[in-house]
Design an enzyme around this catalytic site. Structure first.
Site, PDB file in Angstrom:
ATOM      1  N   THR A  37       0.806  -1.222   0.000  1.00 40.98           N
ATOM      2  CA  THR A  37       0.000   0.000   0.000  1.00 40.98           C
ATOM      3  C   THR A  37       0.839   1.272   0.000  1.00 40.98           C
ATOM      4  OG1 THR A  37      -0.176  -0.272   2.405  1.00 40.98           O
ATOM      5  CG2 THR A  37      -2.032  -1.034   1.065  1.00 40.98           C
TER       6      THR A  37
ATOM      7  N   HIS B 270     -20.401 -25.881 -14.389  1.00 43.93           N
ATOM      8  CA  HIS B 270     -20.010 -25.425 -13.047  1.00 43.93           C
ATOM      9  C   HIS B 270     -19.912 -23.893 -13.026  1.00 43.93           C
ATOM     10  CE1 HIS B 270     -17.670 -25.850  -9.171  1.00 43.93           C
ATOM     11  NE2 HIS B 270     -17.308 -24.638  -9.537  1.00 43.93           N
ATOM     12  N   GLU B 271     -19.168 -23.344 -13.974  1.00 42.21           N
ATOM     13  CA  GLU B 271     -19.011 -21.887 -14.027  1.00 42.21           C
ATOM     14  C   GLU B 271     -20.324 -21.199 -14.401  1.00 42.21           C
ATOM     15  OE1 GLU B 271     -16.488 -20.500 -12.877  1.00 42.21           O
ATOM     16  OE2 GLU B 271     -15.151 -22.223 -12.763  1.00 42.21           O
TER      17      GLU B 271
ATOM     18  N   LYS C 214       3.759   2.020   2.257  1.00 40.73           N
ATOM     19  CA  LYS C 214       4.323   2.480   3.534  1.00 40.73           C
ATOM     20  C   LYS C 214       5.793   2.866   3.372  1.00 40.73           C
ATOM     21  CE  LYS C 214       3.223  -1.377   5.592  1.00 40.73           C
ATOM     22  NZ  LYS C 214       2.513  -2.026   4.469  1.00 40.73           N
ATOM     23  N   THR C 215       6.566   1.990   2.759  1.00 45.37           N
ATOM     24  CA  THR C 215       7.982   2.289   2.561  1.00 45.37           C
ATOM     25  C   THR C 215       8.167   3.454   1.596  1.00 45.37           C
ATOM     26  OG1 THR C 215       8.473  -0.062   2.922  1.00 45.37           O
ATOM     27  CG2 THR C 215      10.202   1.285   1.940  1.00 45.37           C
TER      28      THR C 215
ATOM     29  N   HIS D 140     -22.339 -20.647 -11.236  1.00 44.82           N
ATOM     30  CA  HIS D 140     -21.932 -19.429 -10.521  1.00 44.82           C
ATOM     31  C   HIS D 140     -22.512 -18.187 -11.187  1.00 44.82           C
ATOM     32  CE1 HIS D 140     -19.221 -21.413  -7.801  1.00 44.82           C
ATOM     33  NE2 HIS D 140     -18.428 -21.872  -8.762  1.00 44.82           N
TER      34      HIS D 140
ATOM     35  N   ASP E 179     -14.436 -23.281  -3.607  1.00 43.24           N
ATOM     36  CA  ASP E 179     -15.700 -22.675  -3.194  1.00 43.24           C
ATOM     37  C   ASP E 179     -16.053 -23.086  -1.777  1.00 43.24           C
ATOM     38  OD1 ASP E 179     -15.865 -21.712  -5.796  1.00 43.24           O
ATOM     39  OD2 ASP E 179     -16.863 -23.529  -6.491  1.00 43.24           O
TER      40      ASP E 179
END
Length: 674
Positions: A251, A470-471, A253-254, A474, A545
């Site tokens: 994110t 299967h997909e 920081k350094t 979803h 899943d």
């Protein structure tokens, strides 16, 4: 001109030592080499030369037979040195003339090994049996001490031990070279911090840090205090002693700390928490003392410790109980230096970690780290700013818009966005393009999320059909449920370790309701439910899943307090203080209740998924067959089959709902089939 030319012609040729070259630097190891050469010369050469090696047979048959020997000297009972008579020297000139090593005219001239004194005396007596007493060769015995050999035999073992010791400890203390260590074992306790001052400045500034507006404001105040302290001290304010940057990995920081170093115009000490840790006892505390000693000498200054959790972990939680803990000793010294009896005026400590819950409470109190600056994952606007920074060096096509790219990457950190930009440039270069297009960025997002596309992976027709349905399961449920994330892309092309994957556009929200969690759980179970309805059997393809929804169910019950039977309780320890606890925060009866509630919750959503797919079985089958045919389908295909979603979020535009490649909410497990 002629005079100058003559001067140039007369100028000697200096080779590498002329105006263009430099003489080689003196190396102290040359002295050791010269000393060794001198000792070898003394050992194997003498200024008067050395005797020529011969044999007893030649001595007996030639020298004794011709009465050429003046005397024989037995040295150290193992070597016989033969001295020739003066008038016989010329007869052996061809053998004795060996150049620089020729023996002296006064002898000894020849030498040979006798084996033992008794054998030598017997052989000499037999060889002179017929000689007159006046012709017999006198024999002398002498002992010549070998000072060099004796000294070497005593000193050499110690030299070898010292050399091995020096070599081992030099390798161990290689890290002691930085920050004044010099690579010397005796400097291993010196600080390893890299110092950035007016001679070696950091080029990063706050302009290079996109987003992080609140975090930048906090650290900018620290820099402002160092530049003009009177602005704050006139009102009675005191300079903060420390600021802790907390946030997920990647994110910035350094990067924020580097920007502070570039803006502050004061000495900046930078090191990692692991640099304090060493195999030697007491080194960590010694390095802390040396770091603050250097910092006090250059005050006002900033000390930055990256990954401070390496030494700042809470004391008393080390599983190696009863043993000396070097890390705790280092932490104790750090606590003393930050706010001990001595004052550290003008020394500001910046630290970064993504495990703030593990840090010691004494380290977190006011007076040490006065401020905790949370650096969170960027939101939509911040991602756009970050993209603008990383797009600067890339040659872009006209269709690239930072705001569009920001919408494709929900949940991405600054490091992820930098990786997307770099990957897009590599993809464009791989295709021999002159500029990076929008599709290259979308392919880069797919590459980072799902891995490398594997079109040649061997998959049977039955497996491919199962993966497709299967997909499709979803996709169907996520499109039909109100709170599920709208699906925008489904693929059955193997990518990375996954055999199939679905991409969603997650809503950027701060709070999640129970209904939203249940809809997401039902959508995740859509693949398993689709397999049972279409094929009558289930496969291992739903492993990822099931793992996800199991964790989610237990979190809803034991952390979020969303179970009526368990009640409004949370067993989560956000402080991390009970990491090595041996007891659960609830009884066995409660544990059984949690297990039963989680199982009931998952089963209810599975039955719900079955019901939704049965009610829309025709659309599910159409979607599955289209996925088998095209291998990749988008939100437009779902809208064509099921119609528009009745639940449209007002904050999303039409462009956001038809993006091609957002970050997926699910990725198939490498061991599974879909």
């Amino acid at each position: 001109m002629a005079e100058n030319n003559n001067k140039n012609k007369q100028k000697p040729n200096l080779g590498n030592f002329g105006t263009g070259g430099k003489p080689p630097k003196f190396n102290p190891y040359w002295i050791y080499g010269i000393v060794i050469v001198i000792f070898l010369a003394i050992q194997y050469f003498s200024f008067g030369g050395g005797p020529v090696k011969t044999t007893w047979s030649e001595v007996k048959n030639t020298m004794l037979a011709n009465h050429d020997i003046e005397r024989i000297v037995v040295v150290n009972r193992d070597e016989a040195q033969v001295y020739l008579k003066e008038d016989s020297y010329d007869d052996y000139a061809d053998k004795l003339n060996t150049g620089f090593g020729a023996p002296s005219k006064f002898g000894p001239h020849f030498v040979y090994t006798i084996g033992s004194v008794e054998t030598f005396e017997d052989n000499l007596q037999q060889a002179q049996a017929n000689f007159n007493d006046s012709d017999k060769v006198p024999v002398e015995y002498s002992t010549v001490p070998n000072y060099f050999g004796d000294i070497l035999s005593w000193v050499l073992p110690f030299l070898i031990i010292i050399a091995i010791w020096w070599w081992i400890f030099r390798r161990m203390s290689k890290g002691a070279g930085g920050g004044g260590g010099g690579g010397n074992i005796f400097n291993v306790g010196k600080s390893q911090a890299k110092v950035f001052d007016k001679d070696s400045r950091v080029s990063t500034t706050f302009k290079d840090v996109a987003g992080l507006a609140e975090a930048k404001q906090e650290v900018e105040e620290v820099v402002s205090f160092l530049k003009s302290p009177a602005k704050y001290t006139k009102l009675g304010g005191k300079i903060p002693k420390g600021a802790l940057l907390v946030g997920p990995p990647g994110t910035g920081k350094t990067l924020l700390a580097k920007a502070v170093a570039g803006e502050a115009n004061v000495p900046f000490f930078s090191m990692s928490g692991s640099d304090f840790v060493e195999m030697f006892v007491g080194v960590g505390a010694s390095r802390v003392r040396d770091l603050f000693k250097q910092a006090k000498e250059k005050a006002p200054c900033i000390v930055f410790i990256d990954e401070i959790d390496a030494i700042g972990r809470a004391r008393g939680r080390n599983p190696n109980m009863g043993s000396n803990d070097e890390r705790e000793n280092t932490l104790n010294q750090l606590l003393t230096e930050m706010d001990g009896f001595d004052t550290n005026s003008g020394v500001i400590i910046l630290a970064a970690t993504n495990r703030a819950d593990m840090l010691d409470r004494a380290l977190m109190r006011a007076g040490r780290f006065d401020r905790q600056i949370h650096v969170e994952l960027p939101d939509l606007n911040e991602r756009g700013e970050i993209f603008q920074v990383h797009l600067r060096p890339i040659k872009l096509s006209k269709d690239i818009d930072a705001s569009f790219l920001a919408k494709q990457t929900p949940g991405f950190s600054g490091a992820d966005i930098a990786n997307v930009c770099n990957e897009a440039a590599l993809i464009a270069a791989r295709k021999d393009k002159d500029e990076v297009s929008r599709q290259d960025f979308l392919d880069a997002v797919d590459r980072i999320i799902g891995g490398l596309e594997k079109k040649n992976k061997i998959i049977s027709k039955d497996e491919k059909r199962r993966i497709a349905y299967h997909e499709a399961g979803h996709a169907t449920i996520s499109w039909l449920l109100e709170h599920a994330h709208p699906l925008v892309k489904v693929t059955i092309v193997p990518r990375g370790k996954a055999l199939g994957a679905a991409w969603y556009l997650p809503e950027e929200r701060s709070l999640t309701t129970k209904e939203q969690l249940l809809d997401e759980m039902c959508s995740a179970l859509g693949g398993r439910a689709a397999e049972e309805i279409i094929f009558g059997t289930i496969s291992s393809g739903a492993q990822n899943d099931l793992e996800k929804i199991t964790k989610q169910a237990y979190a809803m019950i034991s952390i979020f307090g969303m179970s009526p039977k368990v009640g409004n309780v949370s067993f989560y320890d956000s402080t991390g203080q009970n990491e090595y606890g041996f007891t659960k925060p609830y009884s066995e009866k409660t544990a059984e209740l949690i297990d039963a509630e989680a199982k009931e919750l998952i089963e209810s959503q599975y039955q719900r998924a079955l019901q939704v797919l049965k009610e829309h079985s025709e659309g599910h089958r159409k979607l599955g067959e289209r996925l088998l045919e095209k291998e990749v389908i988008f939100g437009e295909d779902l809208e064509e089959i099921f119609g528009k979603r009745p639940w449209v979020r007002e904050e999303l535009t039409a462009e956001q709902q038809t993006v091609i490649a957002p970050k997926p909410a699910e990725e198939a497990n490498p061991a599974t089939s879909a």
